[in-house]
Write an enzyme that holds these catalytic residues in place. Sequence first.
Site, PDB file in Angstrom:
ATOM      1  N   HIS A 139      -7.396  -4.768   9.885  1.00 35.31           N
ATOM      2  CA  HIS A 139      -7.072  -4.479   8.489  1.00 35.31           C
ATOM      3  C   HIS A 139      -5.780  -5.173   8.073  1.00 35.31           C
ATOM      4  O   HIS A 139      -4.871  -5.392   8.877  1.00 35.31           O
ATOM      5  CB  HIS A 139      -7.065  -2.971   8.167  1.00 35.31           C
ATOM      6  CG  HIS A 139      -5.942  -2.174   8.706  1.00 35.31           C
ATOM      7  ND1 HIS A 139      -6.117  -1.034   9.470  1.00 35.31           N
ATOM      8  CD2 HIS A 139      -4.603  -2.288   8.567  1.00 35.31           C
ATOM      9  CE1 HIS A 139      -4.959  -0.514   9.777  1.00 35.31           C
ATOM     10  NE2 HIS A 139      -4.013  -1.254   9.238  1.00 35.31           N
ATOM     11  N   ASN A 179      -7.827  -3.007  13.983  1.00 33.50           N
ATOM     12  CA  ASN A 179      -9.217  -3.291  13.589  1.00 33.50           C
ATOM     13  C   ASN A 179      -9.307  -4.444  12.587  1.00 33.50           C
ATOM     14  O   ASN A 179     -10.332  -4.635  11.941  1.00 33.50           O
ATOM     15  CB  ASN A 179      -9.886  -2.044  13.010  1.00 33.50           C
ATOM     16  CG  ASN A 179      -9.204  -1.561  11.732  1.00 33.50           C
ATOM     17  OD1 ASN A 179      -8.219  -2.148  11.292  1.00 33.50           O
ATOM     18  ND2 ASN A 179      -9.729  -0.505  11.148  1.00 33.50           N
ATOM     19  N   GLU A 217      -9.802  -1.921   5.031  1.00 30.46           N
ATOM     20  CA  GLU A 217     -10.506  -1.629   6.273  1.00 30.46           C
ATOM     21  C   GLU A 217     -11.752  -2.516   6.416  1.00 30.46           C
ATOM     22  O   GLU A 217     -12.222  -3.104   5.432  1.00 30.46           O
ATOM     23  CB  GLU A 217     -10.922  -0.152   6.280  1.00 30.46           C
ATOM     24  CG  GLU A 217      -9.756   0.831   6.191  1.00 30.46           C
ATOM     25  CD  GLU A 217      -8.975   0.973   7.499  1.00 30.46           C
ATOM     26  OE1 GLU A 217      -8.989   0.042   8.343  1.00 30.46           O
ATOM     27  OE2 GLU A 217      -8.316   2.020   7.665  1.00 30.46           O
ATOM     28  N   ASP A 243       0.806  -1.218   0.000  1.00 32.36           N
ATOM     29  CA  ASP A 243       0.000   0.000   0.000  1.00 32.36           C
ATOM     30  C   ASP A 243       0.840   1.270   0.000  1.00 32.36           C
ATOM     31  O   ASP A 243       2.060   1.228   0.187  1.00 32.36           O
ATOM     32  CB  ASP A 243      -0.971  -0.007   1.200  1.00 32.36           C
ATOM     33  CG  ASP A 243      -0.310  -0.473   2.494  1.00 32.36           C
ATOM     34  OD1 ASP A 243       0.932  -0.444   2.568  1.00 32.36           O
ATOM     35  OD2 ASP A 243      -1.020  -0.866   3.423  1.00 32.36           O
TER      36      ASP A 243
HETATM   37  C1  GLP Z   1      -0.526   0.103   8.568  1.00 31.43           C
HETATM   38  C2  GLP Z   1      -0.192  -0.656   7.289  1.00 31.43           C
HETATM   39  C3  GLP Z   1      -0.421  -2.134   7.441  1.00 31.43           C
HETATM   40  C4  GLP Z   1       0.209  -2.610   8.730  1.00 31.43           C
HETATM   41  C5  GLP Z   1      -0.494  -1.964   9.899  1.00 31.43           C
HETATM   42  C6  GLP Z   1       0.016  -2.416  11.262  1.00 31.43           C
HETATM   43  O1  GLP Z   1      -1.813   0.584   8.622  1.00 31.43           O
HETATM   44  N1  GLP Z   1      -0.906  -0.186   6.162  1.00 31.43           N
HETATM   45  O2  GLP Z   1       0.113  -2.810   6.314  1.00 31.43           O
HETATM   46  O3  GLP Z   1       0.131  -3.992   8.818  1.00 31.43           O
HETATM   47  O4  GLP Z   1      -0.301  -0.564   9.782  1.00 31.43           O
HETATM   48  O5  GLP Z   1       1.140  -1.691  11.594  1.00 31.43           O
HETATM   49  P1  GLP Z   1       2.117  -1.975  12.788  1.00 31.43           P
HETATM   50  O6  GLP Z   1       2.987  -3.091  12.364  1.00 31.43           O
HETATM   51  O7  GLP Z   1       2.884  -0.683  12.957  1.00 31.43           O
HETATM   52  O8  GLP Z   1       1.283  -2.292  13.973  1.00 31.43           O
END
Ligand code: GLP
Length: 241
Positions: free
Chosen positions: A138, A136, A143, A67
Amino acid sequence: MDIIRVKDYDELSEKACKILTNEIKKSGSSVFGLATGSTPEGLYQQLIEEYKKGNISFADVTSFNLDEYVGLAADDPNSYRYYMDEKLFSHIDLPDEQAFLPNGIADDPDKECHDYEALIKDAGYIDLQVLGLGLNGHIGFNEPGTPVDRRTHVVDLDESTREANARFFNSLDDVPKKALTMGIGSIMESKKIVLLVSGEKKADAVKRLVNGEVSEDFPASILQKHNNVILIADEEALSKL
Ligand code: GLP
């Protein structure tokens, strides 16, 4: 879903690194799906070390990131392109033209999504997809409520996601409201998925991921239907299972 229980974050990063390293050693020309966020940082550090020791080369690897924020250019320190350059790409021999992320400043974001899908298809789809888990549920930036057959698309970010990611920005107002993300349909086509989850704050999400019903309300739950998922999680993340 196979669950690998590890003691802590360091062990999680080591295990994930071993899986990616084996994949490269096996085929050389693997197609990786890569993630951002805090969780894969340790994995990327370990991969850099393996490369520096001469154990692996990325010369024939291709990578597709999940992304990118809409509106952030590659030289913006909060863009995921910048993150990937800093945390991995600039330290290894992966050729620039084999390292793909959606372009956050594309003139036509919908066309960019369409073209990104075509690139993944041309590369023969993803051999191994690295995923993190949003609070959440995702995955990528899919989402809650995202249909499971969506391909790469433009999303409106949940307020909770913007708040969770505000720690990287000067203020919540600076966090983009939209992103481009590989869809759940695209992610599910990966041949193998390695999902990394660390820390107590993810414990409820892990419980729902593993034991909850498969539902669009919790996008990661769809992974229960994929036949080759390895969840690597530390004791804190697994504490509510
Ligand atoms: C972001 C990214 C996701 C990632 C998520 C969790 O929103 N778009 O790909 O998995 O955060 O992030 P973290 O590893 O910092 O908890």
